[in-house]
Design an enzyme around this catalytic site. Structure first.
Site, PDB file in Angstrom:
ATOM      1  N   HIS A 154      -7.187  -4.539  10.288  1.00 15.64           N
ATOM      2  CA  HIS A 154      -6.899  -4.132   8.842  1.00 15.64           C
ATOM      3  C   HIS A 154      -5.779  -4.966   8.417  1.00 15.64           C
ATOM      4  O   HIS A 154      -4.644  -5.247   9.029  1.00 15.64           O
ATOM      5  CB  HIS A 154      -6.933  -2.626   8.374  1.00 15.64           C
ATOM      6  CG  HIS A 154      -5.692  -2.047   9.095  1.00 15.64           C
ATOM      7  ND1 HIS A 154      -6.020  -1.051   9.935  1.00 15.64           N
ATOM      8  CD2 HIS A 154      -4.589  -1.969   8.520  1.00 15.64           C
ATOM      9  CE1 HIS A 154      -4.647  -0.376   9.966  1.00 15.64           C
ATOM     10  NE2 HIS A 154      -3.965  -0.889   9.434  1.00 15.64           N
ATOM     11  N   ASP A 170      -7.445  -2.649  14.599  1.00  9.88           N
ATOM     12  CA  ASP A 170      -8.772  -2.701  14.244  1.00  9.88           C
ATOM     13  C   ASP A 170      -8.948  -3.745  13.014  1.00  9.88           C
ATOM     14  O   ASP A 170      -9.984  -4.091  12.539  1.00  9.88           O
ATOM     15  CB  ASP A 170      -9.172  -1.473  13.400  1.00  9.88           C
ATOM     16  CG  ASP A 170      -8.697  -0.892  12.237  1.00  9.88           C
ATOM     17  OD1 ASP A 170      -7.646  -1.614  11.898  1.00  9.88           O
ATOM     18  OD2 ASP A 170      -9.163   0.132  11.759  1.00  9.88           O
ATOM     19  N   GLU A 228      -9.584  -1.354   5.545  1.00 11.68           N
ATOM     20  CA  GLU A 228     -10.213  -1.095   6.715  1.00 11.68           C
ATOM     21  C   GLU A 228     -11.211  -1.814   7.014  1.00 11.68           C
ATOM     22  O   GLU A 228     -12.109  -2.481   6.098  1.00 11.68           O
ATOM     23  CB  GLU A 228     -10.530   0.610   6.888  1.00 11.68           C
ATOM     24  CG  GLU A 228      -9.195   1.304   6.835  1.00 11.68           C
ATOM     25  CD  GLU A 228      -8.355   1.324   8.078  1.00 11.68           C
ATOM     26  OE1 GLU A 228      -8.576   0.604   8.873  1.00 11.68           O
ATOM     27  OE2 GLU A 228      -7.773   2.250   8.159  1.00 11.68           O
ATOM     28  N   ASP A 257       0.887  -1.197  -0.142  1.00 14.07           N
ATOM     29  CA  ASP A 257      -0.056  -0.158  -0.053  1.00 14.07           C
ATOM     30  C   ASP A 257       0.983   1.244   0.039  1.00 14.07           C
ATOM     31  O   ASP A 257       2.243   1.090  -0.050  1.00 14.07           O
ATOM     32  CB  ASP A 257      -0.935  -0.069   1.083  1.00 14.07           C
ATOM     33  CG  ASP A 257      -0.514  -0.424   2.634  1.00 14.07           C
ATOM     34  OD1 ASP A 257       0.865  -0.478   2.635  1.00 14.07           O
ATOM     35  OD2 ASP A 257      -1.027  -0.607   3.643  1.00 14.07           O
TER      36      ASP A 257
HETATM   37  C1  GLP Z   1      -0.372   0.120   8.552  1.00 12.47           C
HETATM   38  C2  GLP Z   1       0.123  -0.528   7.532  1.00 12.47           C
HETATM   39  C3  GLP Z   1      -0.371  -2.271   7.787  1.00 12.47           C
HETATM   40  C4  GLP Z   1       0.227  -2.499   8.776  1.00 12.47           C
HETATM   41  C5  GLP Z   1      -0.557  -1.879  10.009  1.00 12.47           C
HETATM   42  C6  GLP Z   1       0.390  -2.182  11.499  1.00 12.47           C
HETATM   43  O1  GLP Z   1      -1.588   1.030   8.582  1.00 12.47           O
HETATM   44  N1  GLP Z   1      -0.570  -0.067   6.376  1.00 12.47           N
HETATM   45  O2  GLP Z   1       0.373  -2.781   6.327  1.00 12.47           O
HETATM   46  O3  GLP Z   1       0.063  -4.014   9.017  1.00 12.47           O
HETATM   47  O4  GLP Z   1      -0.247  -0.309  10.344  1.00 12.47           O
HETATM   48  O5  GLP Z   1       1.128  -1.433  11.742  1.00 12.47           O
HETATM   49  P1  GLP Z   1       2.161  -1.833  12.853  1.00 12.47           P
HETATM   50  O6  GLP Z   1       2.872  -3.043  12.541  1.00 12.47           O
HETATM   51  O7  GLP Z   1       3.185  -0.586  13.004  1.00 12.47           O
HETATM   52  O8  GLP Z   1       1.382  -1.813  14.159  1.00 12.47           O
END
Ligand code: GLP
Length: 261
Positions: free
Chosen positions: A138, A136, A143, A67
């Site tokens: 995702h 959440d 989302e 993304d």
């Molecule tokens: C972001 C990314 C995701 C990731 C998520 C969790 O929003 N787009 O790909 O898995 O956050 O991030 P973290 O690993 O920093 O908790």
């Protein structure tokens, strides 16, 4: 779905790196799916270590990022293409143009999404997709409420995600972009092996839904229950709400040595 519970993120990273090393040993030009977020950083560090030790080369590999934020200035350090370059890509030996991200600054964003899907297909699809999970539930930026069959497209970030990601923007949730381009869940589900890493108590609820909850667009990651080859790598804190945690530990302990992730 295989659930692996280990006490440290480093042990989990070793397992993910082993899977990537095996894949590249079998096919040097394999296609990796890369994820941003803080959770996979420990995996990238391990891959870099193995690369520096002469054990692992990415020279023929290709990669696609999950993304990208929309409309961050090209040099902005939080653009995911810059984040992944710094965290991983520039520290190893990928060839020029081998690592792709959706173009969040394209004039035609919808067209950029179609191009991205076409590029993944032209590469032969993703062999191994690394994933994190949001609090959440995702995955990538799909989302709650996202289509469970969607492809790469523009999405609006949930307020919770903007709060979660504010730490990368000087603590200011308003500085986090409102929109992103993200692979859809349909895109992610087409990858041949999903390797999801989650650590820390903040992920316990999402991991509970991911592994043991009902499949629902309200917890988008739950769809991976329907994928034929998923490895869920979690630490004790992230596993703390799993009802069958002892069973997953026993399965892992009894796993034959020849049966890899
Ligand atoms: C972001 C990314 C995701 C990731 C998520 C969790 O929003 N787009 O790909 O898995 O956050 O991030 P973290 O690993 O920093 O908790």
């Amino acid at each position: 779905m295989e659930v692996v519970i280990q006490s440290s993120a480093e042990e989990l990273a070793e397992l993910a790196a082993d899977a990537i090393e095996r894949l590249l040993a079998a096919r040097a030009d394999a296609v990796l799916g890369l994820a941003t977020g803080s959770s996979p950083l420990v995996i990238y560090d391990e891959l870099v270590r193995r690369h520096q030790g002469g054990r692992l080369s990415f020279a023929a590999a290709r990669a696609f990022l999950l993304d990208e934020y929309v409309h961050l200035p090209p040099e902005h350090p939080e653009r995911y293409c810059n984040v992944i370059a710094q965290a991983f890509v520039d520290r190893v030996d990928f060839g020029a143009g081998a690592v792709h991200t959706p173009d969040g600054n394209a004039e035609d964003l919808a067209g950029a999404c179609l191009d991205y899907e076409a590029a993944i297909e032209a590469a032969g699809g993703v062999d191994l997709q690394l994933l994190g999970i949001g609090t959440d539930g995702h995955i990538a930026f799909n989302e709650p409420g996202s289509s469970l069959a969607g492809r790469t497209r523009i999405k609006t970030l949930a307020p919770q995600t903007r709060v979660d990601n504010a730490r990368f923007f000087g603590g200011d949730a308003d500085a986090v972009p409102r929109h992103c381009l993200t692979q859809g869940i349909g895109t992610i589900m087409a990858a041949r092996h999903l390797v999801l890493i989650a650590t820390g108590i903040a992920k316990a609820e999402a991991v509970h839904h991911l592994v043991e909850g009902a499949v629902s667009a309200m917890w988008p990651a739950t769809i991976v229950q329907q994928h034929p080859h998923v490895s869920v790598l979690i630490d004790e804190a992230a596993a703390s709400r799993l009802r069958l945690a002892d069973y997953y530990r026993q399965v892992w302990a009894d796993k034959p040595a020849w049966q890899v992730l």
